[in-house]
Design an enzyme around this catalytic site. Structure first.
Site, PDB file in Angstrom:
ATOM      1  N   TYR A   1     149.418  71.454 -30.753  1.00  0.00           N
ATOM      2  CA  TYR A   1     150.470  71.018 -29.829  1.00  0.00           C
ATOM      3  C   TYR A   1     151.592  70.271 -30.547  1.00  0.00           C
ATOM      4  CZ  TYR A   1     146.533  71.541 -26.499  1.00  0.00           C
ATOM      5  OH  TYR A   1     145.453  71.994 -25.783  1.00  0.00           O
TER       6      TYR A   1
ATOM      7  N   HIS B   1     139.101  74.097 -31.961  1.00  0.00           N
ATOM      8  CA  HIS B   1     139.980  74.555 -30.885  1.00  0.00           C
ATOM      9  C   HIS B   1     139.555  75.897 -30.289  1.00  0.00           C
ATOM     10  CE1 HIS B   1     144.376  74.019 -29.381  1.00  0.00           C
ATOM     11  NE2 HIS B   1     143.674  74.687 -28.501  1.00  0.00           N
TER      12      HIS B   1
END
Length: 259
Positions: A35, A93
């Site tokens: 992000y 992730h």
């Protein structure tokens, strides 16, 4: 672990969102290296007026760094970005990259925990077969599996496995990215005098998940947190449960079936 968190995906300037969320009762921020806003998370927490130790902060290592050394370097960089000596939770992730790579990354995170850089280790976008690799390797099981989860994509096999193994299920994209036009959601929104987002978050909470709604708008962040002190009736929960379309209901990358 708090039962509700703020997601900060696609919010590169998320410091204000984090500050508003924490000042309005949120105690969990869900971030990730991908992000590119770990610094902003740290700034927002710092400006909130709430002590760092009272906020549960998560980040994730992306599959591009899935070697032992690459993951350890990523973790140390994440800590520098956050401006803290530890993360409350750190995840792999996704399961992309293959068995050897994801196990190497997971081992690095466990060593990060042993050295005090992480309090808890988990995974994201893992199916049962990926978590079984961890168990079969004799490693400590993940505390969390974070997956796309909402009434249209309920990930039932994954949820069943996690429940059996006492793994907390965190739900990302619980708001279906704002696709609120479904007649059942509209009906229940009117019945309970709650907005559609609140209905979806409440459904997730009552199912025992930990929803991570994201927003950059202060008024939405606040209303998304107003999901306690009321319940959706069992018959209405059943209506939402019936919306499940399995994998066809996914609205994100949902890479749970990778090899």
């Amino acid at each position: 672990m708090p039962t509700l968190g703020l997601g900060v995906y696609m919010n590169e300037e998320c410091a204000e969102a984090c500050k508003v969320a924490i000042q309005n009762g949120y105690r969990m921020i869900d971030g990730a290296r991908y992000y590119e806003n770990e610094v902003q998370v740290g700034v927002g927490v710092g400006k909130s007026g709430v002590k760092r130790e009272d906020v549960f902060i998560t980040s994730k290592v992306f599959h591009a760094d899935y070697t032992y050394d690459g993951t350890m370097a990523a973790l140390k960089d994440s800590l520098a970005n956050l401006g803290s000596s530890y993360y409350d939770l750190y995840l792999t992730h996704s399961a992309i990259g293959g068995k050897d790579a994801r196990l190497a990354a997971y081992r690095a995170l466990l060593d990060g925990k042993a050295s005090g850089m992480i309090k808890s280790v988990g995974v994201s976008n893992y199916s049962a077969k990926h978590i079984e690799e961890i168990r079969e390797a004799g490693l400590e099981m993940p505390v969390v599996n974070q997956v796309e989860l909402h009434p249209f994509c309920q990930q039932k096999p994954i949820v069943e496995y996690c429940s059996k193994h006492n793994i907390i299920v965190q739900a990302y994209s619980p708001l279906v990215r704002g696709a609120f036009d479904n007649s059942v959601i509209q009906e229940l929104s009117a019945k309970y005098s709650k907005d559609p987002a609140q209905i979806l978050i409440r459904w997730s909470l009552q199912r025992g998940f930990v929803p991570l709604p994201k927003s950059s708008q202060p008024e939405r962040i606040i209303s998304n947190g107003q999901v306690f002190g009321w319940n959706i009736e069992p018959t209405d929960m059943a209506k939402l449960d019936a919306l499940d379309r399995g994998k066809d209901g996914a609205i994100t990358w949902n890479p749970v079936d990778v090899e």
